[in-house]
Design an enzyme around this catalytic site. Sequence first.
Site, PDB file in Angstrom:
ATOM      1  N   GLU A 116      41.014  47.178  51.244  1.00  0.00           N
ATOM      2  CA  GLU A 116      41.797  46.083  50.662  1.00  0.00           C
ATOM      3  C   GLU A 116      42.988  46.631  49.894  1.00  0.00           C
ATOM      4  O   GLU A 116      43.005  47.815  49.519  1.00  0.00           O
ATOM      5  CB  GLU A 116      40.919  45.220  49.755  1.00  0.00           C
ATOM      6  CG  GLU A 116      39.834  44.491  50.532  1.00  0.00           C
ATOM      7  CD  GLU A 116      39.158  43.385  49.747  1.00  0.00           C
ATOM      8  OE1 GLU A 116      39.450  43.215  48.565  1.00  0.00           O
ATOM      9  OE2 GLU A 116      38.323  42.696  50.355  1.00  0.00           O
ATOM     10  N   HIS A 232      46.959  35.033  44.407  1.00  0.00           N
ATOM     11  CA  HIS A 232      46.618  35.690  45.671  1.00  0.00           C
ATOM     12  C   HIS A 232      47.777  35.484  46.622  1.00  0.00           C
ATOM     13  O   HIS A 232      48.267  34.370  46.780  1.00  0.00           O
ATOM     14  CB  HIS A 232      45.331  35.115  46.264  1.00  0.00           C
ATOM     15  CG  HIS A 232      44.758  36.022  47.308  1.00  0.00           C
ATOM     16  ND1 HIS A 232      45.357  36.201  48.528  1.00  0.00           N
ATOM     17  CD2 HIS A 232      43.667  36.821  47.310  1.00  0.00           C
ATOM     18  CE1 HIS A 232      44.650  37.072  49.237  1.00  0.00           C
ATOM     19  NE2 HIS A 232      43.616  37.465  48.507  1.00  0.00           N
ATOM     20  N   ARG A 279      47.953  43.117  44.859  1.00  0.00           N
ATOM     21  CA  ARG A 279      48.250  41.680  44.963  1.00  0.00           C
ATOM     22  C   ARG A 279      49.469  41.233  44.174  1.00  0.00           C
ATOM     23  O   ARG A 279      50.216  40.377  44.634  1.00  0.00           O
ATOM     24  CB  ARG A 279      47.125  40.849  44.345  1.00  0.00           C
ATOM     25  CG  ARG A 279      45.846  41.126  44.828  1.00  0.00           C
ATOM     26  CD  ARG A 279      44.884  40.086  44.514  1.00  0.00           C
ATOM     27  NE  ARG A 279      43.933  40.258  45.578  1.00  0.00           N
ATOM     28  CZ  ARG A 279      42.663  40.006  45.479  1.00  0.00           C
ATOM     29  NH1 ARG A 279      42.193  39.481  44.393  1.00  0.00           N
ATOM     30  NH2 ARG A 279      41.882  40.214  46.491  1.00  0.00           N
ATOM     31  N   HIS A 340      44.595  32.564  41.780  1.00  0.00           N
ATOM     32  CA  HIS A 340      43.355  33.068  42.358  1.00  0.00           C
ATOM     33  C   HIS A 340      42.361  33.523  41.300  1.00  0.00           C
ATOM     34  O   HIS A 340      41.163  33.280  41.417  1.00  0.00           O
ATOM     35  CB  HIS A 340      43.709  34.249  43.272  1.00  0.00           C
ATOM     36  CG  HIS A 340      42.555  34.809  44.023  1.00  0.00           C
ATOM     37  ND1 HIS A 340      41.745  34.035  44.835  1.00  0.00           N
ATOM     38  CD2 HIS A 340      42.068  36.077  44.106  1.00  0.00           C
ATOM     39  CE1 HIS A 340      40.813  34.810  45.383  1.00  0.00           C
ATOM     40  NE2 HIS A 340      40.981  36.037  44.946  1.00  0.00           N
ATOM     41  N   ARG A 375      43.892  42.539  38.277  1.00  0.00           N
ATOM     42  CA  ARG A 375      42.590  42.946  38.822  1.00  0.00           C
ATOM     43  C   ARG A 375      42.747  43.633  40.176  1.00  0.00           C
ATOM     44  O   ARG A 375      43.475  43.132  41.045  1.00  0.00           O
ATOM     45  CB  ARG A 375      41.714  41.703  38.984  1.00  0.00           C
ATOM     46  CG  ARG A 375      40.409  41.983  39.679  1.00  0.00           C
ATOM     47  CD  ARG A 375      39.693  40.692  39.987  1.00  0.00           C
ATOM     48  NE  ARG A 375      40.390  39.926  40.988  1.00  0.00           N
ATOM     49  CZ  ARG A 375      39.804  39.409  42.080  1.00  0.00           C
ATOM     50  NH1 ARG A 375      38.518  39.564  42.272  1.00  0.00           N
ATOM     51  NH2 ARG A 375      40.494  38.714  42.950  1.00  0.00           N
TER      52      ARG A 375
HETATM   53  C1  LIG Z   1      38.292  32.174  47.498  1.00  0.00           C
HETATM   54  C2  LIG Z   1      37.861  33.299  46.606  1.00  0.00           C
HETATM   55  C3  LIG Z   1      37.648  34.568  47.129  1.00  0.00           C
HETATM   56  C4  LIG Z   1      37.234  35.622  46.299  1.00  0.00           C
HETATM   57  N1  LIG Z   1      36.960  36.845  46.849  1.00  0.00           N
HETATM   58  C5  LIG Z   1      36.469  37.832  46.061  1.00  0.00           C
HETATM   59  C6  LIG Z   1      36.040  39.078  46.619  1.00  0.00           C
HETATM   60  O1  LIG Z   1      36.092  39.286  47.811  1.00  0.00           O
HETATM   61  N2  LIG Z   1      35.558  40.025  45.757  1.00  0.00           N
HETATM   62  C7  LIG Z   1      35.474  39.837  44.410  1.00  0.00           C
HETATM   63  O2  LIG Z   1      35.024  40.735  43.683  1.00  0.00           O
HETATM   64  N3  LIG Z   1      35.850  38.646  43.868  1.00  0.00           N
HETATM   65  C8  LIG Z   1      36.321  37.650  44.658  1.00  0.00           C
HETATM   66  N4  LIG Z   1      36.685  36.454  44.097  1.00  0.00           N
HETATM   67  C9  LIG Z   1      36.497  36.265  42.655  1.00  0.00           C
HETATM   68  C10 LIG Z   1      35.016  36.102  42.371  1.00  0.00           C
HETATM   69  O3  LIG Z   1      34.455  35.258  43.340  1.00  0.00           O
HETATM   70  C11 LIG Z   1      34.794  35.485  40.996  1.00  0.00           C
HETATM   71  O4  LIG Z   1      35.554  36.140  40.023  1.00  0.00           O
HETATM   72  C12 LIG Z   1      33.320  35.588  40.602  1.00  0.00           C
HETATM   73  O5  LIG Z   1      32.528  35.065  41.631  1.00  0.00           O
HETATM   74  C13 LIG Z   1      33.083  34.828  39.313  1.00  0.00           C
HETATM   75  O6  LIG Z   1      31.709  34.714  39.105  1.00  0.00           O
HETATM   76  P1  LIG Z   1      31.204  33.953  37.808  1.00  0.00           P
HETATM   77  O7  LIG Z   1      29.732  33.938  37.885  1.00  0.00           O
HETATM   78  O8  LIG Z   1      31.863  34.523  36.621  1.00  0.00           O
HETATM   79  O9  LIG Z   1      31.801  32.475  37.953  1.00  0.00           O
HETATM   80  P2  LIG Z   1      31.568  31.384  39.097  1.00  0.00           P
HETATM   81  O10 LIG Z   1      31.001  31.984  40.307  1.00  0.00           O
HETATM   82  O11 LIG Z   1      32.814  30.613  39.236  1.00  0.00           O
HETATM   83  O12 LIG Z   1      30.455  30.450  38.448  1.00  0.00           O
HETATM   84  C14 LIG Z   1      30.779  29.613  37.361  1.00  0.00           C
HETATM   85  C15 LIG Z   1      29.673  28.610  37.194  1.00  0.00           C
HETATM   86  O13 LIG Z   1      29.828  27.909  35.966  1.00  0.00           O
HETATM   87  C16 LIG Z   1      29.655  26.522  36.179  1.00  0.00           C
HETATM   88  N5  LIG Z   1      30.369  25.826  35.103  1.00  0.00           N
HETATM   89  C17 LIG Z   1      31.679  25.906  34.788  1.00  0.00           C
HETATM   90  N6  LIG Z   1      31.945  25.138  33.713  1.00  0.00           N
HETATM   91  C18 LIG Z   1      30.770  24.559  33.342  1.00  0.00           C
HETATM   92  C19 LIG Z   1      30.396  23.651  32.326  1.00  0.00           C
HETATM   93  N7  LIG Z   1      31.278  23.144  31.454  1.00  0.00           N
HETATM   94  N8  LIG Z   1      29.099  23.272  32.246  1.00  0.00           N
HETATM   95  C20 LIG Z   1      28.176  23.739  33.135  1.00  0.00           C
HETATM   96  N9  LIG Z   1      28.488  24.591  34.129  1.00  0.00           N
HETATM   97  C21 LIG Z   1      29.767  25.003  34.226  1.00  0.00           C
HETATM   98  C22 LIG Z   1      30.208  26.308  37.569  1.00  0.00           C
HETATM   99  O14 LIG Z   1      29.784  25.095  38.109  1.00  0.00           O
HETATM  100  C23 LIG Z   1      29.634  27.537  38.277  1.00  0.00           C
HETATM  101  O15 LIG Z   1      28.293  27.339  38.630  1.00  0.00           O
HETATM  102  C24 LIG Z   1      37.083  35.391  44.910  1.00  0.00           C
HETATM  103  C25 LIG Z   1      37.306  34.112  44.383  1.00  0.00           C
HETATM  104  C26 LIG Z   1      37.690  33.074  45.216  1.00  0.00           C
HETATM  105  C27 LIG Z   1      37.895  31.718  44.633  1.00  0.00           C
END
Ligand SMILES: Cc1cc2nc3c(=O)[nH]c(=O)nc-3n(C[C@H](O)[C@H](O)[C@H](O)COP(=O)(O)OP(=O)(O)OC[C@H]3O[C@@H](n4cnc5c(N)ncnc54)[C@H](O)[C@@H]3O)c2cc1C
Length: 506
Positions: A116, A232, A279, A340, A375
């Site tokens: 990447e 992104h 990026r 992103h 990042r």
């Molecule tokens: C399209 C896309 C592609 C990506 N590709 C990559 C990749 O290839 N590699 C990589 O390392 N990263 C990638 N990322 C980034 C990565 O996916 C995220 O940074 C990571 O998954 C975040 O995980 P998290 O658990 O912190 O948050 P999330 O997975 O976003 O989870 C947040 C959770 O909190 C809940 N929530 C939010 N607010 C509240 C509230 N007020 N009350 C109750 N629940 C709430 C949501 O519903 C969700 O369940 C990508 C992101 C996207 C959008």
Amino acid sequence: MVHTNYLVIGSGVAGLTFAIKIADKFPDKTVYVVTKSNEDESNTKYAQGGLAVVVNKDDDSYQKHIDDTIICGDGLCDRTVVEMVIKEGPKRLKELIEWGAKFDKNSKGTLDLGMEGGHSQSRVVHHKDQTGYEIERATLAQVHQKPNIFVLDHHFALDLISKDNVCRGAYVLNQHTNELITFESDFTLLATGGIGHIYGHTTNPKIATGDGVAMAFRANAEVKDMEFIQFHPTALYEGKSGSQFLISEAVRGFGAHLCTKNGERFMSKYDERGDLASRDIVSQSIDSELRKSGDDCVYLDCTHLNTENFIKHFPMIYQRCLSSGIDISKDWIPVVPAQHYVCGGIVVDLNGKTSLENLFACGECTRTGLHGANRLASNSLLEALVYSDKIYNYLASHKFSDNEENSISEFKFEKKPQIDKNYISKLTLDLQSLMRQSSGIIRNDIDLLKAKNQIEIWKNELEQLFEDHQITTEIYELYNMITIGNLIVDHSLARNDNRGGFLKKN
Ligand SMILES: Cc1cc2nc3c(=O)[nH]c(=O)nc-3n(C[C@H](O)[C@H](O)[C@H](O)COP(=O)(O)OP(=O)(O)OC[C@H]3O[C@@H](n4cnc5c(N)ncnc54)[C@H](O)[C@@H]3O)c2cc1C
């Protein structure tokens, strides 16, 4: 009131992996996971490219991954954090595999490693182009097996309960019944993910409204680096606003080229790494090309690639393009940069502790020091996995004194009229447009100051409406997005040097 030992807000990779470990360690303690949509809805579910981990020690090394991360972060990474996260990577990957997550293998039977932008080596472990989906599936399956984890979906956390700099839980809205629940918890983990919807044009799903960062900020926890928004470079351009489908960076790693509508490849004009520059550089280069040409999008040319191999690596991208009438073997894919990822957030130390006692944070809502000003691709799933483990280890190995009992008050809930839904959707669109205009890829102080004033007006307007209207998810999400907008604008105004993903031209 519900009392729990651990309250986890969010069910993405950060929240779920912490819940699994702490529930295993303390089978007699309760872990509540509240999440505002379906239990699997999260940024995690949409992660395509994968997880950056040093597994092939012949060609790759921790030092190379550390150097790539630090170059990408443009001088603002915390070296201790970078080293810690990268060196822990292989252990966290092993754990995911033990929990049942499946990753692609090559013909030799070893893990297939994707390339990447910004990486000097192939090191991205993946499950086709649906890595996040696979991680979410495997971790949820583990969560469902733990009798002491209670997952409450469609429960929206409104605000933290804090007193004298100690977090005591959170107020949560049951979105099915509109009942307000007071959660008193010994320890609370914010794992609420990203902020994408504040820009409207984003690769994030609708849940990404910055709730955790806004809640932490209201509770006086330290928040930093919100000016570092990652755009992104290659979201599918379909001429509409809202969530945009991502064409993973790994597609360029696989050999695709960016070009203008005339077929001119432009990336080598901007960076010697060409299409594989990081990026921030690729997004800024596309933005510059679009400003020059006045076009709506640039293109990703995959027509020279082996289509069969492409389909094997990127089945979801292939199908999604096809459903929009784009056959990647013949047609170029129209792409634009879209919001992103947010590099800043709630400040945490090496154990994931925030500046509030008993409040921890993990994943995209945090500012750990790993990403600095930008990042490196596929470092964020890794960051969430490493920090959820750090928080677990800290809580599992420390003795804590008991909280005083009965010292928190229940949320007073009165039935009041609802705010007009049209008002909320109109204000949301206005905010998104203001953020794109003032706080996008290239910013300037005049627009930022105008945005600051406008956001202040909207904030006051909403706070007045709260006094005699019902609290709903929609209005609180808007309130949170306004809080985040304020933070992005303030932090952008305060920064006077251009770094990584941040570019201001006055
Ligand atoms: C399209 C896309 C592609 C990506 N590709 C990559 C990749 O290839 N590699 C990589 O390392 N990263 C990638 N990322 C980034 C990565 O996916 C995220 O940074 C990571 O998954 C975040 O995980 P998290 O658990 O912190 O948050 P999330 O997975 O976003 O989870 C947040 C959770 O909190 C809940 N929530 C939010 N607010 C509240 C509230 N007020 N009350 C109750 N629940 C709430 C949501 O519903 C969700 O369940 C990508 C992101 C996207 C959008």
